[in-house]
Design an enzyme around this catalytic site. Structure first.
Site, short mmCIF file in Angstrom:
data_model
loop_
_atom_site.label_atom_id
_atom_site.label_comp_id
_atom_site.label_asym_id
_atom_site.label_seq_id
_atom_site.Cartn_x
_atom_site.Cartn_y
_atom_site.Cartn_z
CG ASP A 90 -12.32 -9.66 -22.25
OD1 ASP A 90 -12.77 -8.61 -21.77
OD2 ASP A 90 -11.61 -10.46 -21.62
CG HIS A 150 -7.64 -8.50 -20.78
ND1 HIS A 150 -6.42 -8.62 -21.38
CD2 HIS A 150 -7.88 -9.72 -20.20
CE1 HIS A 150 -5.93 -9.84 -21.18
NE2 HIS A 150 -6.81 -10.53 -20.46
CB ILE A 151 -13.55 -7.62 -17.71
CG1 ILE A 151 -14.60 -7.79 -18.83
CG2 ILE A 151 -13.16 -6.16 -17.54
CD1 ILE A 151 -15.97 -7.25 -18.47
N GLY A 152 -12.11 -10.83 -18.70
CA GLY A 152 -12.49 -12.24 -18.67
C GLY A 152 -12.41 -12.87 -17.28
CB ALA A 153 -9.65 -13.48 -15.06
CG ASP A 188 -6.79 -28.20 -28.65
OD1 ASP A 188 -5.63 -28.60 -28.89
OD2 ASP A 188 -7.09 -27.52 -27.66
CG ASN A 223 -7.92 -25.71 -18.14
OD1 ASN A 223 -8.26 -26.84 -17.81
ND2 ASN A 223 -6.68 -25.27 -17.99
CB ILE A 224 -11.20 -21.06 -21.40
CG1 ILE A 224 -10.39 -20.55 -20.18
CG2 ILE A 224 -12.33 -20.08 -21.73
CD1 ILE A 224 -9.64 -19.25 -20.41
CB ALA A 259 -8.01 -16.28 -26.68
CD GLU A 300 -5.58 -6.32 -23.68
OE1 GLU A 300 -5.26 -6.48 -22.49
OE2 GLU A 300 -6.18 -7.19 -24.34
N1 NAD Z 1 -9.90 -12.79 -21.28
C1 NAD Z 1 -9.22 -13.08 -20.19
O1 NAD Z 1 -9.21 -12.34 -19.22
C2 NAD Z 1 -8.48 -14.40 -20.11
C3 NAD Z 1 -8.32 -15.01 -18.85
C4 NAD Z 1 -7.68 -16.24 -18.80
C5 NAD Z 1 -7.17 -16.81 -19.96
N2 NAD Z 1 -7.29 -16.18 -21.16
C6 NAD Z 1 -6.76 -16.76 -22.40
O2 NAD Z 1 -7.63 -17.79 -22.85
C7 NAD Z 1 -6.90 -18.68 -23.70
C8 NAD Z 1 -7.21 -20.12 -23.35
O3 NAD Z 1 -6.85 -20.38 -22.00
P1 NAD Z 1 -7.02 -21.83 -21.34
O4 NAD Z 1 -6.95 -21.62 -19.87
O5 NAD Z 1 -8.18 -22.54 -21.92
O6 NAD Z 1 -5.68 -22.51 -21.84
P2 NAD Z 1 -5.41 -24.08 -22.04
O7 NAD Z 1 -3.94 -24.22 -22.15
O8 NAD Z 1 -6.15 -24.87 -21.03
O9 NAD Z 1 -6.08 -24.37 -23.46
C9 NAD Z 1 -5.58 -23.84 -24.66
C10 NAD Z 1 -5.80 -24.90 -25.73
O10 NAD Z 1 -5.45 -24.34 -27.00
C11 NAD Z 1 -4.91 -25.39 -27.76
N3 NAD Z 1 -4.17 -24.86 -28.89
C12 NAD Z 1 -2.86 -24.51 -28.96
N4 NAD Z 1 -2.59 -24.07 -30.21
C13 NAD Z 1 -3.75 -24.14 -30.91
C14 NAD Z 1 -4.11 -23.84 -32.25
N5 NAD Z 1 -3.21 -23.34 -33.11
N6 NAD Z 1 -5.37 -24.04 -32.65
C15 NAD Z 1 -6.30 -24.53 -31.79
N7 NAD Z 1 -6.02 -24.85 -30.51
C16 NAD Z 1 -4.76 -24.65 -30.08
C17 NAD Z 1 -4.06 -26.18 -26.79
O11 NAD Z 1 -3.83 -27.50 -27.24
C18 NAD Z 1 -4.93 -26.15 -25.53
O12 NAD Z 1 -5.74 -27.31 -25.43
C19 NAD Z 1 -5.43 -18.29 -23.53
O13 NAD Z 1 -5.06 -17.46 -24.62
C20 NAD Z 1 -5.43 -17.47 -22.27
O14 NAD Z 1 -4.35 -16.56 -22.23
C21 NAD Z 1 -7.96 -14.99 -21.25
#
Ligand code: NAD
Length: 302
Positions: free
Chosen positions: A251, A276-279, A169, A149-150, A226, A256
């Site tokens: 971030d 950690h302010i991503g969201a 990925d 997603n991100i 992430a 933390e």
């Molecule tokens: N900074 C923040 O405040 C914040 C907020 C929301 C999410 N996040 C983090 O962002 C990250 C991504 O979230 P998302 O919503 O896109 O999740 P998502 O599940 O939609 O996407 C994650 C992707 O990573 C892939 N993946 C898994 N293992 C992998 C590897 N070894 N190498 C490469 N790709 C791999 C998966 O196949 C998946 O497509 C997560 O770690 C989540 O916790 C951070």
């Protein structure tokens, strides 16, 4: 039906639940208070602070659903809840745009020295000469590790800026976006910017450690929005000190709030750090509140 919300929820979310006829109690509880009170509720909504342990699940005799406003479910005993027939619900896509925008913001901040130039100006300086040598994002290659997603939201924005985007990925084999899916080594070797958007898997080594940094271009900019631990912080600091890594936007951290041992990284002049302010945008919080509220309503009315 009664819902306890322990780490806060946007008003739009609590209003939605109340409109659906649920009684919503919003209050912070210590672990002991939570254990004592959880039996009175049919659902619980948490963010990151509250831990929904096995004991809490056992004590929640009337629990029908556990909700977390956010992506991960690390603070909830998901498998245990499942074994008791209690669904665990989250809001996977609600903050994707906000996190992607922050990753791009860190790319701009590190490319144009926004962190240190701003600090020097506050000290009364006019440090124009110190900040020659900025770089444009346009025309550069962004390498994404994780194309969920991100990662996809980040790619959209980078393409809009005129960047070339490559991604690794292991679970994504095709895309209709103008993004080249390739091996991890290809991303490491060819990207000018590397942004991580993959999950933290406990017990697994960091996705980017010293060996991965060694494979990158000299002058690479690394962005981690992430999870703390997907980039090895010591290896990142070493890379910055050696000049292999030109800059980093961070971030999320291995601990933390950060400890004294992590201060050298965030104090490094070529690091742009956020707590950690991503969201943490109004839009993401509204979406999170609405989405988790609707899921709890659906689960309690099922
Ligand atoms: N900074 C923040 O405040 C914040 C907020 C929301 C999410 N996040 C983090 O962002 C990250 C991504 O979230 P998302 O919503 O896109 O999740 P998502 O599940 O939609 O996407 C994650 C992707 O990573 C892939 N993946 C898994 N293992 C992998 C590897 N070894 N190498 C490469 N790709 C791999 C998966 O196949 C998946 O497509 C997560 O770690 C989540 O916790 C951070």
């Amino acid at each position: 039906m009664k819902v306890i919300v322990t780490d806060g929820i946007e008003k739009v979310g609590s209003d939605l639940m109340k409109k659906a006829g649920l009684e919503v109690v919003e209050k912070k509880l210590s672990p002991e208070e939570l254990l004592a009170e959880i039996a009175n509720y049919n659902a619980i909504i948490v963010r990151s602070a509250t831990k929904v342990t096995k004991e809490v699940i056992d004590a929640g005799k009337q629990l029908k659903a556990i909700g977390r406003g956010g992506v991960g479910l690390d603070n909830i005993e998901v498998e245990y809840a499942k074994s008791k027939g209690i669904p665990t619900l989250n809001t996977p896509g609600a903050s994707s745009i906000s996190v992607a925008e922050l990753a791009i913001a860190h790319m701009f901040a590190t490319s144009r020295f926004l962190n240190t130039s701003s600090m020097e100006m506050r000290e009364g300086k006019w440090p124009k000469k110190n900040y020659a040598g900025g770089v444009e994002l346009t025309g550069k290659t962004l390498g994404l590790l994780g194309f969920g997603n991100i990662g996809r939201e980040c790619a959209k924005r980078a393409l809009g800026l005129g960047m070339k985007v490559i991604a690794f990925d292991p679970f994504v084999k095709t895309t209709d976006m103008d993004v080249k899916l390739c091996s991890k080594d290809d991303v490491l070797a060819n990207a000018d910017y590397i942004s991580l958007h993959l999950p933290l898997i406990k017990g697994e080594p960091a996705a980017v450690g010293a060996a991965e940094i060694a494979k990158m271009k000299t002058g690479v900019i690394i962005v981690n929005c992430a999870r703390g631990g997907v980039v090895d912080e010591k290896a990142l600091l070493d890379g910055l000190k050696e000049g292999k890594v030109a800059a980093a936007g961070v971030d999320v951290f291995m601990n933390e709030p950060i400890t004294d041992a992590q201060k050298e990284l965030i104090n490094h002049p070529r690091v742009s750090a956020t707590p950690h302010i991503g969201a943490s945008t109004n839009e993401a919080q509204d979406r999170i509140g609405l989405e988790i509220a609707q899921k709890i309503i659906d689960a309690l009315k099922a």
